[in-house]
Design an enzyme around this catalytic site. Sequence first.
Site, PDB file in Angstrom:
ATOM      1  N   HIS A  45       0.794  -1.235   0.000  1.00 20.19           N
ATOM      2  CA  HIS A  45       0.000   0.000   0.000  1.00 20.19           C
ATOM      3  C   HIS A  45       0.823   1.279   0.000  1.00 20.19           C
ATOM      4  O   HIS A  45       0.255   2.369   0.104  1.00 20.19           O
ATOM      5  CB  HIS A  45      -0.948  -0.004   1.204  1.00 20.19           C
ATOM      6  CG  HIS A  45      -1.889  -1.166   1.216  1.00 20.19           C
ATOM      7  ND1 HIS A  45      -1.576  -2.357   1.835  1.00 20.19           N
ATOM      8  CD2 HIS A  45      -3.096  -1.345   0.641  1.00 20.19           C
ATOM      9  CE1 HIS A  45      -2.581  -3.214   1.664  1.00 20.19           C
ATOM     10  NE2 HIS A  45      -3.500  -2.632   0.941  1.00 20.19           N
ATOM     11  N   GLY A  96      -4.022  11.218  10.711  1.00 20.71           N
ATOM     12  CA  GLY A  96      -4.993  10.401   9.981  1.00 20.71           C
ATOM     13  C   GLY A  96      -5.176  10.870   8.551  1.00 20.71           C
ATOM     14  O   GLY A  96      -5.295  10.076   7.626  1.00 20.71           O
ATOM     15  N   ARG A 102      -3.339  16.677   5.982  1.00 21.15           N
ATOM     16  CA  ARG A 102      -2.582  17.160   7.139  1.00 21.15           C
ATOM     17  C   ARG A 102      -1.108  16.763   6.991  1.00 21.15           C
ATOM     18  O   ARG A 102      -0.219  17.528   7.345  1.00 21.15           O
ATOM     19  CB  ARG A 102      -3.175  16.590   8.433  1.00 21.15           C
ATOM     20  CG  ARG A 102      -2.484  17.139   9.655  1.00 21.15           C
ATOM     21  CD  ARG A 102      -3.460  17.568  10.738  1.00 21.15           C
ATOM     22  NE  ARG A 102      -4.490  18.426  10.258  1.00 21.15           N
ATOM     23  CZ  ARG A 102      -5.794  18.237  10.448  1.00 21.15           C
ATOM     24  NH1 ARG A 102      -6.220  17.226  11.128  1.00 21.15           N
ATOM     25  NH2 ARG A 102      -6.664  19.104   9.969  1.00 21.15           N
ATOM     26  N   ARG A 137       1.727   8.755  16.258  1.00 18.50           N
ATOM     27  CA  ARG A 137       0.440   9.172  15.700  1.00 18.50           C
ATOM     28  C   ARG A 137       0.099  10.549  16.247  1.00 18.50           C
ATOM     29  O   ARG A 137       0.246  10.802  17.457  1.00 18.50           O
ATOM     30  CB  ARG A 137      -0.645   8.147  16.082  1.00 18.50           C
ATOM     31  CG  ARG A 137      -2.044   8.677  15.947  1.00 18.50           C
ATOM     32  CD  ARG A 137      -3.124   7.626  15.971  1.00 18.50           C
ATOM     33  NE  ARG A 137      -4.400   8.176  16.397  1.00 18.50           N
ATOM     34  CZ  ARG A 137      -5.132   9.051  15.694  1.00 18.50           C
ATOM     35  NH1 ARG A 137      -4.722   9.493  14.527  1.00 18.50           N
ATOM     36  NH2 ARG A 137      -6.281   9.507  16.168  1.00 18.50           N
ATOM     37  N   GLY A 179      -3.132  12.958  16.186  1.00 22.03           N
ATOM     38  CA  GLY A 179      -4.522  12.978  15.743  1.00 22.03           C
ATOM     39  C   GLY A 179      -5.389  13.904  16.567  1.00 22.03           C
ATOM     40  O   GLY A 179      -4.904  14.695  17.376  1.00 22.03           O
ATOM     41  N   GLU A 211     -10.845   8.252  20.136  1.00 22.91           N
ATOM     42  CA  GLU A 211     -10.334   8.378  18.770  1.00 22.91           C
ATOM     43  C   GLU A 211     -10.480   7.001  18.137  1.00 22.91           C
ATOM     44  O   GLU A 211     -11.191   6.171  18.682  1.00 22.91           O
ATOM     45  CB  GLU A 211      -8.884   8.914  18.754  1.00 22.91           C
ATOM     46  CG  GLU A 211      -7.907   8.144  19.612  1.00 22.91           C
ATOM     47  CD  GLU A 211      -7.297   6.935  18.981  1.00 22.91           C
ATOM     48  OE1 GLU A 211      -6.411   7.110  18.119  1.00 22.91           O
ATOM     49  OE2 GLU A 211      -7.659   5.768  19.365  1.00 22.91           O
ATOM     50  N   ASP A 256     -13.180  18.031  19.791  1.00 22.23           N
ATOM     51  CA  ASP A 256     -14.586  18.216  20.149  1.00 22.23           C
ATOM     52  C   ASP A 256     -14.868  17.704  21.561  1.00 22.23           C
ATOM     53  O   ASP A 256     -14.175  16.814  22.053  1.00 22.23           O
ATOM     54  CB  ASP A 256     -15.546  17.597  19.125  1.00 22.23           C
ATOM     55  CG  ASP A 256     -15.141  16.198  18.687  1.00 22.23           C
ATOM     56  OD1 ASP A 256     -14.168  16.073  17.929  1.00 22.23           O
ATOM     57  OD2 ASP A 256     -15.795  15.244  19.138  1.00 22.23           O
TER      58      ASP A 256
HETATM   59  N1  HPA Z   1     -15.058  10.042  17.948  1.00 22.28           N
HETATM   60  C1  HPA Z   1     -14.115   9.313  17.396  1.00 22.28           C
HETATM   61  N2  HPA Z   1     -12.996   9.820  16.897  1.00 22.28           N
HETATM   62  C2  HPA Z   1     -12.839  11.145  16.966  1.00 22.28           C
HETATM   63  C3  HPA Z   1     -13.799  11.973  17.541  1.00 22.28           C
HETATM   64  C4  HPA Z   1     -14.959  11.383  18.067  1.00 22.28           C
HETATM   65  O1  HPA Z   1     -15.855  12.060  18.589  1.00 22.28           O
HETATM   66  N3  HPA Z   1     -13.348  13.252  17.454  1.00 22.28           N
HETATM   67  C5  HPA Z   1     -12.147  13.192  16.842  1.00 22.28           C
HETATM   68  N4  HPA Z   1     -11.834  11.922  16.543  1.00 22.28           N
END
Ligand code: HPA
Length: 236
Positions: free
Chosen positions: A4, A20, A24, A87, A89, A179, A204
């Site tokens: 890959h 991810g 980015r 990682r 993220g 995550e 978030d």
């Molecule tokens: N859930 C899963 N992965 C994530 C989230 C989430 O709310 N926010 C950023 N990565």
Amino acid sequence: MSVHISAKKGEIAKVVLQPGDPLRAQYIAENFLENAKLVSKTRGIFYYTGTYKGKEITVGASGMGCPSIGIYSYELYTEYKVETIIRIGTCGAYSTDLQLFDILNVENAASESTYAINAWEIEGDLLSHQGNIFETINATANEINVKTKITNIHTSDIFYRKNPNVPAVATKYNCSAVEMEAFALFANAKHLGKNAATILTVSDIIPTQEFISADERETALKPMIELALEAALKSL
Ligand code: HPA
């Protein structure tokens, strides 16, 4: 070349920063590395190798979820002789104890994922970071004054679900955030005797539905990127 990744042998550094999102990876390569060269673009999963403060570093994407990071990290470790994957993220916070932009250095990933048991016969639903890169990140964060929190996180296979409650495995291990990749990365590194860490920026807050806007993301992620790059240097 691996199945890959189309980079030639020798075109990937010993240490890889792995967001991810391929865009980015491109942003980091273009803004933080010198002489960055695109070494793989198979499936739009970009890998760039360049130098940071004179040392060779690769940045490339994992894609989303355990199956995807499972493939890329395995091929990096086994086909390209990568020793360390960091990682970098984003995550969703399970409680208001965390705030947007907080940076987490993951101590353990808890998961309902069957990745570790099915791939490597590694039992249990909790996997630790691997090798000494986690400690290097902690030491580096102190040195360069990037505030980080050490925590357990939940690696979920599911983004959308019916039941809004925090899943049992996350409660069991006191996971502050969710995550979707760390557990599989740690499983591969454990099986192969390699180094793996995960640094996350809170993007978030699940109970209040606050989130970092798309515009804010680039600047929001800068401290985490710098921390990962500085820690990566120390691992070389
Ligand atoms: N859930 C899963 N992965 C994530 C989230 C989430 O709310 N926010 C950023 N990565």
